[in-house]
Design a protein around this motif. Structure first.
Motif, PDB file in Angstrom:
ATOM      1  N   UNK A  39       0.873  -1.180   0.000  1.00  0.00           N
ATOM      2  CA  UNK A  39       0.000   0.000   0.000  1.00  0.00           C
ATOM      3  C   UNK A  39       0.907   1.226   0.000  1.00  0.00           C
ATOM      4  N   UNK A  40       1.196   1.743  -1.200  1.00  0.00           N
ATOM      5  CA  UNK A  40       2.187   2.810  -1.332  1.00  0.00           C
ATOM      6  C   UNK A  40       1.865   4.041  -0.505  1.00  0.00           C
ATOM      7  N   UNK A  41       0.590   4.405  -0.397  1.00  0.00           N
ATOM      8  CA  UNK A  41       0.226   5.590   0.394  1.00  0.00           C
ATOM      9  C   UNK A  41       0.543   5.372   1.873  1.00  0.00           C
ATOM     10  N   UNK A  42       0.174   4.215   2.396  1.00  0.00           N
ATOM     11  CA  UNK A  42       0.448   3.913   3.802  1.00  0.00           C
ATOM     12  C   UNK A  42       1.948   3.856   4.048  1.00  0.00           C
ATOM     13  N   UNK A  43       2.680   3.242   3.112  1.00  0.00           N
ATOM     14  CA  UNK A  43       4.130   3.142   3.239  1.00  0.00           C
ATOM     15  C   UNK A  43       4.757   4.530   3.227  1.00  0.00           C
ATOM     16  N   UNK A  44       4.306   5.395   2.325  1.00  0.00           N
ATOM     17  CA  UNK A  44       4.854   6.751   2.229  1.00  0.00           C
ATOM     18  C   UNK A  44       4.563   7.557   3.494  1.00  0.00           C
ATOM     19  N   UNK A  45       3.374   7.404   4.054  1.00  0.00           N
ATOM     20  CA  UNK A  45       3.056   8.113   5.301  1.00  0.00           C
ATOM     21  C   UNK A  45       3.988   7.682   6.422  1.00  0.00           C
ATOM     22  N   UNK A  46       4.237   6.390   6.538  1.00  0.00           N
ATOM     23  CA  UNK A  46       5.129   5.886   7.582  1.00  0.00           C
ATOM     24  C   UNK A  46       6.557   6.389   7.363  1.00  0.00           C
ATOM     25  N   UNK A  47       7.000   6.328   6.117  1.00  0.00           N
ATOM     26  CA  UNK A  47       8.362   6.744   5.811  1.00  0.00           C
ATOM     27  C   UNK A  47       8.524   8.250   5.985  1.00  0.00           C
ATOM     28  N   UNK A  48       7.536   9.037   5.599  1.00  0.00           N
ATOM     29  CA  UNK A  48       7.605  10.489   5.800  1.00  0.00           C
ATOM     30  C   UNK A  48       7.653  10.849   7.284  1.00  0.00           C
ATOM     31  N   UNK A  49       6.909  10.124   8.100  1.00  0.00           N
ATOM     32  CA  UNK A  49       6.943  10.380   9.548  1.00  0.00           C
ATOM     33  C   UNK A  49       8.339  10.088  10.098  1.00  0.00           C
ATOM     34  N   UNK A  50       8.963   9.025   9.612  1.00  0.00           N
ATOM     35  CA  UNK A  50      10.317   8.701  10.055  1.00  0.00           C
ATOM     36  C   UNK A  50      11.325   9.737   9.573  1.00  0.00           C
ATOM     37  N   UNK A  51      11.162  10.217   8.343  1.00  0.00           N
ATOM     38  CA  UNK A  51      12.064  11.249   7.819  1.00  0.00           C
ATOM     39  C   UNK A  51      11.980  12.529   8.651  1.00  0.00           C
ATOM     40  N   UNK A  52      10.778  12.870   9.111  1.00  0.00           N
ATOM     41  CA  UNK A  52      10.616  14.067   9.945  1.00  0.00           C
ATOM     42  C   UNK A  52      11.269  13.859  11.315  1.00  0.00           C
ATOM     43  N   UNK A  53      11.167  12.642  11.845  1.00  0.00           N
ATOM     44  CA  UNK A  53      11.707  12.354  13.173  1.00  0.00           C
ATOM     45  C   UNK A  53      13.221  12.170  13.171  1.00  0.00           C
ATOM     46  N   UNK A  54      13.763  11.707  12.050  1.00  0.00           N
ATOM     47  CA  UNK A  54      15.208  11.440  11.963  1.00  0.00           C
ATOM     48  C   UNK A  54      15.808  12.239  10.804  1.00  0.00           C
ATOM     49  N   UNK A  55      15.979  13.546  10.978  1.00  0.00           N
ATOM     50  CA  UNK A  55      16.510  14.366   9.880  1.00  0.00           C
ATOM     51  C   UNK A  55      17.964  14.003   9.565  1.00  0.00           C
ATOM     52  N   UNK A  56      18.295  14.124   8.312  1.00  0.00           N
ATOM     53  CA  UNK A  56      19.640  13.801   7.833  1.00  0.00           C
ATOM     54  C   UNK A  56      20.457  15.079   7.756  1.00  0.00           C
ATOM     55  N   UNK A  57      21.711  14.978   8.144  1.00  0.00           N
ATOM     56  CA  UNK A  57      22.623  16.102   8.084  1.00  0.00           C
ATOM     57  C   UNK A  57      23.820  15.698   7.234  1.00  0.00           C
ATOM     58  N   UNK A  58      23.760  15.948   5.923  1.00  0.00           N
ATOM     59  CA  UNK A  58      24.880  15.545   5.066  1.00  0.00           C
ATOM     60  C   UNK A  58      26.131  16.366   5.368  1.00  0.00           C
ATOM     61  N   UNK A  59      27.276  15.730   5.127  1.00  0.00           N
ATOM     62  CA  UNK A  59      28.558  16.396   5.345  1.00  0.00           C
ATOM     63  C   UNK A  59      29.495  16.058   4.202  1.00  0.00           C
ATOM     64  N   UNK A  60      30.334  17.016   3.843  1.00  0.00           N
ATOM     65  CA  UNK A  60      31.378  16.755   2.856  1.00  0.00           C
ATOM     66  C   UNK A  60      32.544  16.040   3.534  1.00  0.00           C
TER      67      UNK A  60
END
Length: 141
Positions: A39-60
């Protein structure tokens, strides 16, 4: 930047029966992402919630003589979530799977060219094929 290796961290965490205690909640949430992949919509909602909770900080980084390139943050949770999101964005939600061997159920990323992976490993695929062969012989087909 290929983020598949980061997504493999998510797979390893989901499949880890005994992760570090601080990663157990993330493991369960990532497992829910794999379970919702149909269920792509349900999967995307779960993944978006995780992305908001665990922000990425890229570094060179320019380690080991490789020149300047990007690394995701040192936080394994953020890198696993970002890698999984990148794989879904680039390759599609159908690349997330659970092993079809009923005795297994481990998570995997399908990186095959024809999206045909159904098992987490060659061992599970072989075990399922042998079981199917034996069942056909028992039934006389």
């Amino acid at each position: 930047m290929d983020l598949t290796s980061y997504a493999e961290w998510a797979v390893r965490l989901v499949n880890d029966p005994d992760p570090p205690p601080e990663l157990v909640p993330l493991r369960d949430e990532l497992a829910a992402v794999f379970d919702a992949a149909a269920d792509e919509q349900a999967m995307a909602l779960r993944l978006n919630a995780l992305l908001a909770r665990y922000p990425v900080h890229p570094q060179l980084s320019d380690h080991d003589g490789h020149g300047w390139h990007l690394h995701l943050a040192e936080d394994p949770a953020a890198t696993a979530v970002m890698g999984l999101a990148a794989v879904v964005a680039e390759l599609g939600a159908d690349r997330l799977g659970r092993c079809r061997d009923p005795r297994c159920g481990l998570a995997f990323l399908d990186t095959s060219s024809n999206r045909s992976r159904r098992y987490c490993s060659a061992r599970c695929a072989s075990r399922a094929n042998v079981a199917a062969f034996r069942a056909r012989r028992r039934n006389g087909t």
